[in-house]
Design a protein around this motif. Structure first.
Motif, PDB file in Angstrom:
ATOM      1  N   ASP A  24      38.242  38.680  31.079  1.00 34.39           N
ATOM      2  CA  ASP A  24      37.768  40.117  30.965  1.00 34.39           C
ATOM      3  C   ASP A  24      38.023  39.930  32.688  1.00 34.39           C
ATOM      4  O   ASP A  24      37.074  40.114  33.396  1.00 34.39           O
ATOM      5  N   HIS A  55      22.966  35.774  26.008  1.00 31.05           N
ATOM      6  CA  HIS A  55      23.317  35.746  27.402  1.00 31.05           C
ATOM      7  C   HIS A  55      23.813  34.930  27.864  1.00 31.05           C
ATOM      8  O   HIS A  55      23.448  34.055  27.092  1.00 31.05           O
ATOM      9  N   TYR A  80      35.410  32.617  42.064  1.00 35.08           N
ATOM     10  CA  TYR A  80      35.702  32.137  41.135  1.00 35.08           C
ATOM     11  C   TYR A  80      36.244  31.081  40.887  1.00 35.08           C
ATOM     12  O   TYR A  80      36.670  29.968  40.173  1.00 35.08           O
ATOM     13  N   SER A 121      34.216  42.307  40.534  1.00 39.61           N
ATOM     14  CA  SER A 121      33.985  43.496  41.181  1.00 39.61           C
ATOM     15  C   SER A 121      34.738  44.153  42.148  1.00 39.61           C
ATOM     16  O   SER A 121      35.938  45.948  42.618  1.00 39.61           O
ATOM     17  N   SER A 166      37.171  42.634  34.931  1.00 36.63           N
ATOM     18  CA  SER A 166      36.346  44.048  35.338  1.00 36.63           C
ATOM     19  C   SER A 166      34.965  43.054  35.557  1.00 36.63           C
ATOM     20  O   SER A 166      33.737  43.859  35.504  1.00 36.63           O
ATOM     21  N   ARG A 167      34.784  42.170  35.468  1.00 35.99           N
ATOM     22  CA  ARG A 167      33.780  41.355  35.005  1.00 35.99           C
ATOM     23  C   ARG A 167      33.792  40.633  37.035  1.00 35.99           C
ATOM     24  O   ARG A 167      32.711  40.149  37.506  1.00 35.99           O
ATOM     25  N   VAL A 207      24.602  36.819  36.804  1.00 38.56           N
ATOM     26  CA  VAL A 207      25.932  37.277  36.252  1.00 38.56           C
ATOM     27  C   VAL A 207      26.442  36.843  34.671  1.00 38.56           C
ATOM     28  O   VAL A 207      26.400  35.309  34.852  1.00 38.56           O
ATOM     29  N   GLU A 208      26.540  37.846  34.048  1.00 38.49           N
ATOM     30  CA  GLU A 208      26.843  36.737  32.565  1.00 38.49           C
ATOM     31  C   GLU A 208      27.902  36.066  32.379  1.00 38.49           C
ATOM     32  O   GLU A 208      29.449  36.985  32.971  1.00 38.49           O
ATOM     33  N   THR A 209      28.097  35.176  31.852  1.00 36.47           N
ATOM     34  CA  THR A 209      29.498  34.539  31.103  1.00 36.47           C
ATOM     35  C   THR A 209      30.884  35.389  30.476  1.00 36.47           C
ATOM     36  O   THR A 209      30.233  35.492  29.236  1.00 36.47           O
ATOM     37  N   SER A 210      31.612  36.136  31.187  1.00 33.81           N
ATOM     38  CA  SER A 210      32.719  36.767  29.705  1.00 33.81           C
ATOM     39  C   SER A 210      33.005  36.277  28.606  1.00 33.81           C
ATOM     40  O   SER A 210      33.337  35.012  28.594  1.00 33.81           O
TER      41      SER A 210
END
Length: 392
Positions: free
Chosen positions: A290, A81, A303, A295, A292-293, A120-123
């Motif tokens: 991405d 992660h 961000y 919502s 999709s990360r 929240v994981e970095t994409s």
């Protein structure tokens, strides 16, 4: 399940391992950022588990230093992660009463954050998106380098030929740069020989325009207030600076060509959004990764750092909240550049900009509001993978 936290460093990383109860199994294991160092970490882990599925690994996205160890561990089959340092800072503030920050504490803290699971994981972007990010950031560096060189050129010209700038609306236009490659001082322009003139005009497209400019500059040179000493040293500086600018200009063009090729390949609808050309598209896609990360559009705005900061205490709440300016500065700059164009060239965004101005907002505040609205549009376009349709 076991949890390994790695505090990333340039040459050396520090790892700590905890179990499901947060009991430390080992702390502050230091290993080098090399293949040998990574293998020593595997040997240390193997003393506690021999199965990759029984351990989760966490690390911060610190600069580019995490990429090698991430690649190594992911290739070995570990679940890794990558989290934003802002999240670990927030976790530290919530768990640490005393203000402490060390490699040992940070590695344990990262492991505990992964154990808790509230992150929240970095994409990690695909190869094309990562290439766009790398190229757009490199282009930004090149453009910044050109700006520095231009300031140095102006500094030298102000000393040896302060009147030169009055001959051109842009002294860094192609004709001006071509002339400065051959003549750098007032004396050099004043005493041009026919042979020197013809050589200077060889690679200039608009020769008639250039001849007229040389005549004008020669007249300025006759009464120049520029320095009369050390002219050779200044001339050398100026010539080399111009050569560097032309060289880096060519590199920028090469980078933009590669960016265009990648954008054509991925065929994203992002360039249909007002104010977003190839360069801004590369920055935005590269920095977002991405979509999709996120919502919702508000999280994308946060961000980018164009969301409003909140100042509240008890019953008091500030009514003049400023932009947070946290997150990606590259993305924020690209959104503002796009907003400056959209505010005057798209009916919807132009009307929104004018509405903010009519409310008494400053120009930059109004542009910031356009950038926020633009962020909503970008989110919808990328989320639905559909082009922007202007509302007339």
């Amino acid at each position: 399940m076991l949890y390994l936290g790695i505090d990333i460093g340039k040459n050396t990383h520090v790892a700590s391992l905890i179990d499901e109860t947060a009991k430390p199994l080992f702390k502050a294991f230091s290993f080098s950022n090399t293949t040998a160092g990574a293998n020593s970490l595997l040997a240390k882990i193997s003393a506690h588990t021999g199965c990759q599925t029984e351990i989760e690994i966490g690390m911060e996205a610190t600069g580019h230093y995490w990429l090698s160890i991430y690649s190594f561990l992911a290739e070995k089959g570990f679940v890794v992660h990558v989290v934003n340092p802002i999240q670990t800072d927030g976790w530290r503030k919530g768990t640490e009463i005393r203000k402490r920050k060390t490699d040992i504490i940070d590695s344990v803290l990262i492991a505990d954050l992964i154990r808790y699971g509230d992150f929240v994981e970095t994409s990690l972007s695909d190869e094309d998106t990562l290439s766009l990010r790398n190229l757009s950031r490199f282009r930004s560096y090149l453009v910044s380098s050109i700006s520095d060189l231009k300031r140095k050129v102006i500094c030298v010209l102000d000393q040896v030929f302060p009147e030169y700038h009055t001959a051109f609306s842009d002294i860094f236009g192609e004709t001006s740069k071509a002339l400065l490659s051959h003549f750098q001082t007032a004396d050099a322009f004043e005493n041009i020989t026919p042979e020197q003139l013809e050589k200077a005009l060889e690679k200039i497209s608009f020769k008639g325009f250039a001849r007229n400019k040389i005549t004008h500059i020669s007249k300025l040179a006759a009464n120049s207030f520029g320095l009369k000493f050390c002219q050779d040293s200044f001339a050398l500086q100026l010539r080399l600076l111009i050569e560097q600018i032309k060289f880096i200009d060519a590199q920028v063009a090469d980078v933009e060509t590669e960016i265009k090729a990648i954008l054509d390949k991925i065929n994203s609808p992002i360039t249909t959004v007002p104010g977003i050309g190839d360069v801004n598209a590369a920055v935005i896609l590269g920095e977002i990764g991405d979509i999709s990360r996120f919502s919702n559009a508000s999280k994308l705005a946060a961000y980018a750092g164009i969301d409003a900061s909140v100042s509240q205490s008890g019953e008091y709440q500030s009514k003049n909240n400023k932009m947070s300016k946290r997150g990606s500065p590259y993305l924020r700059k690209a959104l503002f550049q796009a907003a400056l164009i959209a505010a005057f060239h798209d009916p919807v965004f132009s009307a929104f900009y004018q509405k903010k101005i009519s409310e008494g907002k400053h120009h930059l505040t109004a542009v910031g509001a356009v950038a926020r609205k633009l962020c909503n549009t970008i989110f919808a376009v990328l989320k639905n993978n559909t082009p922007y349709i202007p509302q007339i």
